[in-house]
Design a protein around this motif. Structure first.
Motif, short mmCIF file in Angstrom:
data_model
loop_
_atom_site.label_atom_id
_atom_site.label_comp_id
_atom_site.label_asym_id
_atom_site.label_seq_id
_atom_site.Cartn_x
_atom_site.Cartn_y
_atom_site.Cartn_z
N ALA A 144 -6.35 24.38 12.20
CA ALA A 144 -7.33 23.70 11.35
C ALA A 144 -6.74 22.46 10.69
CB ALA A 144 -7.84 24.66 10.27
N PHE A 145 -5.39 22.41 10.56
CA PHE A 145 -4.74 21.25 9.94
C PHE A 145 -4.06 20.35 10.97
CE2 PHE A 145 -4.91 24.49 6.66
CZ PHE A 145 -5.35 23.76 5.56
N ASP A 146 -4.35 20.57 12.24
CA ASP A 146 -3.72 19.77 13.28
C ASP A 146 -4.14 18.30 13.14
OD1 ASP A 146 -2.25 19.18 15.55
OD2 ASP A 146 -3.96 19.47 16.89
N GLY A 147 -3.17 17.41 13.06
CA GLY A 147 -3.44 15.98 12.94
C GLY A 147 -3.80 15.52 11.54
N ALA A 148 -3.84 16.44 10.58
CA ALA A 148 -4.22 16.05 9.21
C ALA A 148 -3.05 15.37 8.52
CB ALA A 148 -4.65 17.28 8.41
N GLU A 149 -3.36 14.43 7.62
CA GLU A 149 -2.35 13.76 6.82
C GLU A 149 -2.45 14.27 5.39
OE1 GLU A 149 -3.68 9.69 7.86
OE2 GLU A 149 -1.60 9.39 8.48
N ILE A 150 -1.31 14.52 4.79
CA ILE A 150 -1.29 15.09 3.45
C ILE A 150 -1.17 13.97 2.42
CG2 ILE A 150 -0.14 16.72 1.93
CD1 ILE A 150 -1.43 17.94 4.42
N ALA A 151 -2.10 13.96 1.47
CA ALA A 151 -2.08 12.96 0.41
C ALA A 151 -1.39 13.55 -0.81
CB ALA A 151 -3.50 12.53 0.07
N ARG A 152 -0.66 12.71 -1.53
CA ARG A 152 0.00 13.17 -2.75
C ARG A 152 -0.04 12.07 -3.81
NH1 ARG A 152 6.42 12.76 -1.67
NH2 ARG A 152 6.42 11.51 0.22
N ARG A 153 0.14 12.47 -5.06
CA ARG A 153 0.12 11.53 -6.17
C ARG A 153 1.50 10.89 -6.32
NH1 ARG A 153 -5.17 10.57 -7.78
NH2 ARG A 153 -6.35 12.52 -7.57
N LEU A 154 1.52 9.56 -6.41
CA LEU A 154 2.77 8.83 -6.56
C LEU A 154 2.71 7.95 -7.79
CD1 LEU A 154 3.35 7.64 -2.87
CD2 LEU A 154 4.37 9.63 -3.99
N ASP A 155 3.87 7.69 -8.36
CA ASP A 155 3.97 6.75 -9.47
C ASP A 155 3.76 5.34 -8.91
OD1 ASP A 155 4.66 5.10 -11.54
OD2 ASP A 155 6.60 6.04 -11.96
N PRO A 156 2.72 4.61 -9.36
CA PRO A 156 2.45 3.29 -8.79
C PRO A 156 3.59 2.29 -8.98
CG PRO A 156 1.12 3.65 -10.75
CD PRO A 156 1.77 4.96 -10.42
N THR A 157 4.47 2.53 -9.97
CA THR A 157 5.59 1.61 -10.18
C THR A 157 6.66 1.74 -9.10
OG1 THR A 157 6.76 3.18 -11.61
CG2 THR A 157 5.21 1.66 -12.67
N THR A 158 6.60 2.81 -8.32
CA THR A 158 7.57 2.99 -7.22
C THR A 158 7.07 2.39 -5.92
OG1 THR A 158 6.66 5.15 -6.57
CG2 THR A 158 8.35 5.14 -8.29
N ILE A 159 5.91 1.73 -5.96
CA ILE A 159 5.28 1.19 -4.75
C ILE A 159 5.22 -0.33 -4.85
CG2 ILE A 159 3.22 1.23 -3.30
CD1 ILE A 159 2.54 3.96 -4.52
N ALA A 160 5.66 -1.00 -3.79
CA ALA A 160 5.65 -2.47 -3.75
C ALA A 160 4.57 -2.96 -2.80
CB ALA A 160 7.01 -2.99 -3.30
N ALA A 161 4.06 -4.16 -3.06
CA ALA A 161 3.08 -4.77 -2.16
C ALA A 161 3.73 -5.10 -0.84
CB ALA A 161 2.49 -6.03 -2.80
N SER A 162 2.92 -5.12 0.21
CA SER A 162 3.43 -5.47 1.53
C SER A 162 3.83 -6.94 1.56
CB SER A 162 2.35 -5.21 2.59
OG SER A 162 2.72 -5.81 3.81
N ARG A 163 4.78 -7.26 2.41
CA ARG A 163 5.19 -8.67 2.54
C ARG A 163 4.06 -9.50 3.15
NH1 ARG A 163 9.64 -7.40 7.09
NH2 ARG A 163 9.57 -5.41 5.97
N TRP A 164 3.08 -8.82 3.77
CA TRP A 164 1.92 -9.52 4.31
C TRP A 164 0.69 -9.30 3.42
CZ3 TRP A 164 4.90 -6.42 7.73
CH2 TRP A 164 5.79 -7.16 8.52
N ALA A 165 0.95 -9.03 2.15
CA ALA A 165 -0.16 -8.79 1.22
C ALA A 165 -1.15 -9.95 1.30
CB ALA A 165 0.37 -8.63 -0.19
N ASN A 166 -2.44 -9.62 1.44
CA ASN A 166 -3.44 -10.65 1.69
C ASN A 166 -4.44 -10.78 0.55
OD1 ASN A 166 -4.70 -8.22 2.05
ND2 ASN A 166 -4.80 -8.39 4.26
N ARG A 167 -4.10 -10.28 -0.62
CA ARG A 167 -5.00 -10.40 -1.76
C ARG A 167 -4.49 -11.50 -2.68
NH1 ARG A 167 -9.92 -8.26 -0.71
NH2 ARG A 167 -9.75 -6.13 0.11
#
Length: 383
Positions: free
Chosen positions: A107-130
């Motif tokens: 039933a979980f075959d191919g499923a991706e697991i989402a988790r909560r992350l601290d947004p300060t540990t995440i950087a924008a992509s080098r191709w950020a388009n916003r």
């Protein structure tokens, strides 16, 4: 043949097991699978409140062991058929459990697991388009309010671990694949961001997923798309614009016009107030105006940027190109052209404010139906 193998397997399992009352360290014997009478004699030692197990049989046997009162010592099957039945019952239960576990895992075959992350540990992509101006729009403010009300983003963003990241606690751990607006909203709200973590992802795959995800959500402006495409080509992500178009499944004309807008001088972009105001259909004429008279175009753009109030984007385009919007019989007129500058349609407003729209091409049935539906929506009634 199958029954013989099953019986052999049952004997092999049960033959090596010691009796339930055997002491640890006693040598198991295959004779336990044979039904044989055992003479029971009282043991010399006896604890109060316990039963006495049989004494050792002459020639070797299990030593005596105290069993709590009322408990029945477990006795393995004494016959071949009994051992086989016990084995088959055990096999049936195990087999049933395995099938149930397989169904739950499937039933979980191919499923991706989402988790909560601290947004300060995440950087924008080098191709950020916003473009930064995008985060000052009403659309972003509305998205931020929705996320705040829900206590977090419902639709997860996607990230990948940063390879060879610099050391230090403050260094970002993840890079955004898509979801820059949702990440920015959570960052400003100071709440964790729900994210899917793709452990392994190549740069090309990141670019393609980001472009398609943004296309399916709130559309990027033409200028933002052009900047995104130019970065990908400048950094060698794709060998040519044609290969880029194939990878993201976009028409080359759209890619060319988007990049033409992104290549405009900064003074020209500022004249429009925000790069978000630039439109695809203006790309060719602005590019031509820049090629014809670069200094003249820059001079006009600086003059427009200094005006208070600043003209509307459509009027800025008209001034810089000198052809699309003009006075007509005391009213105004606006024209739409294709990428080659060929007229497609025009809108005229007379002195009394009446609007006339003229198409320079013949509309087929499907186009007329679409136009009719648009007018139905605009005037709030149906024909």
């Amino acid at each position: 043949m199958a029954n013989k193998n099953l019986i052999k397997r049952a004997f092999s399992v049960t033959a090596g097991l010691p009796p339930a009352h055997a002491a640890a360290g006693s040598t198991p014997s295959a004779e336990i699978a044979v039904a044989a009478p055992i003479t029971e004699t009282p043991s010399v030692q006896q604890n109060p409140g316990s039963e006495v197990l049989p004494s050792p049989v002459e020639g070797g046997g299990a030593p005596t062991r105290d069993v709590p009162a009322g408990a029945k010592p477990l006795t393995p099957p004494r016959t071949g058929p009994g051992s086989m039945l016990a084995f088959m019952a055990q096999e049936s239960v195990v087999h049933k459990e395995v099938l149930q576990l397989r169904e739950r895992v499937a039933a979980f075959d191919g499923a991706e697991i989402a988790r909560r992350l601290d947004p300060t540990t995440i950087a924008a992509s080098r191709w950020a388009n916003r473009e930064e101006a995008h985060f000052a729009t009403d659309a972003f403010a509305k998205l931020k309010d929705e996320i705040a009300t829900a206590g977090g983003n419902v639709q997860p963003i996607k990230v990948r671990p940063i390879a060879d990241r610099p050391t230090g606690d403050a260094a970002p751990v993840f890079e955004i694949v898509y979801g820059h607006r949702r990440h920015r909203a959570c960052l400003e709200l100071g709440i964790p961001v729900l994210a899917l973590v793709q452990q392994v992802m190549e740069d090309v795959d990141l670019f393609v997923e980001m472009e398609r995800e943004n296309r399916n959500r709130e559309d990027l402006s033409a200028w933002e798309q052009g900047v995104m495409y130019m970065r990908a080509l400048e950094q060698g992500l794709f060998p040519s614009a044609k290969q880029l178009g194939i990878a993201i499944d976009r028409d080359m004309s759209n890619i060319s016009r988007a990049m033409a807008l992104a290549k405009l001088p900064a003074e020209v972009v500022r004249a429009f107030g925000s790069p978000l105001n630039l439109q695809f259909r203006w790309a060719t004429l602005l590019k031509d105006a820049h090629q014809r008279d670069p200094e003249g175009l820059l001079s006009m753009a600086r003059d427009i940027a200094s005006r208070q109030p600043r003209p509307a984007p459509a009027e800025v385009f008209a001034i810089l190109t000198g052809s699309t919007t003009r006075k007509a019989n005391g009213g105004t007129s606006q024209e739409w052209t294709d990428a080659a500058g060929k007229p497609l349609a025009s809108l005229t407003v007379d002195k009394r404010g009446r609007v006339t729209v003229v198409f320079d091409q013949v509309l087929d049935d499907a186009q007329r139906r679409r136009l009719s539906k648009m007018l139905d929506t605009f005037v709030g009634s149906k024909t």
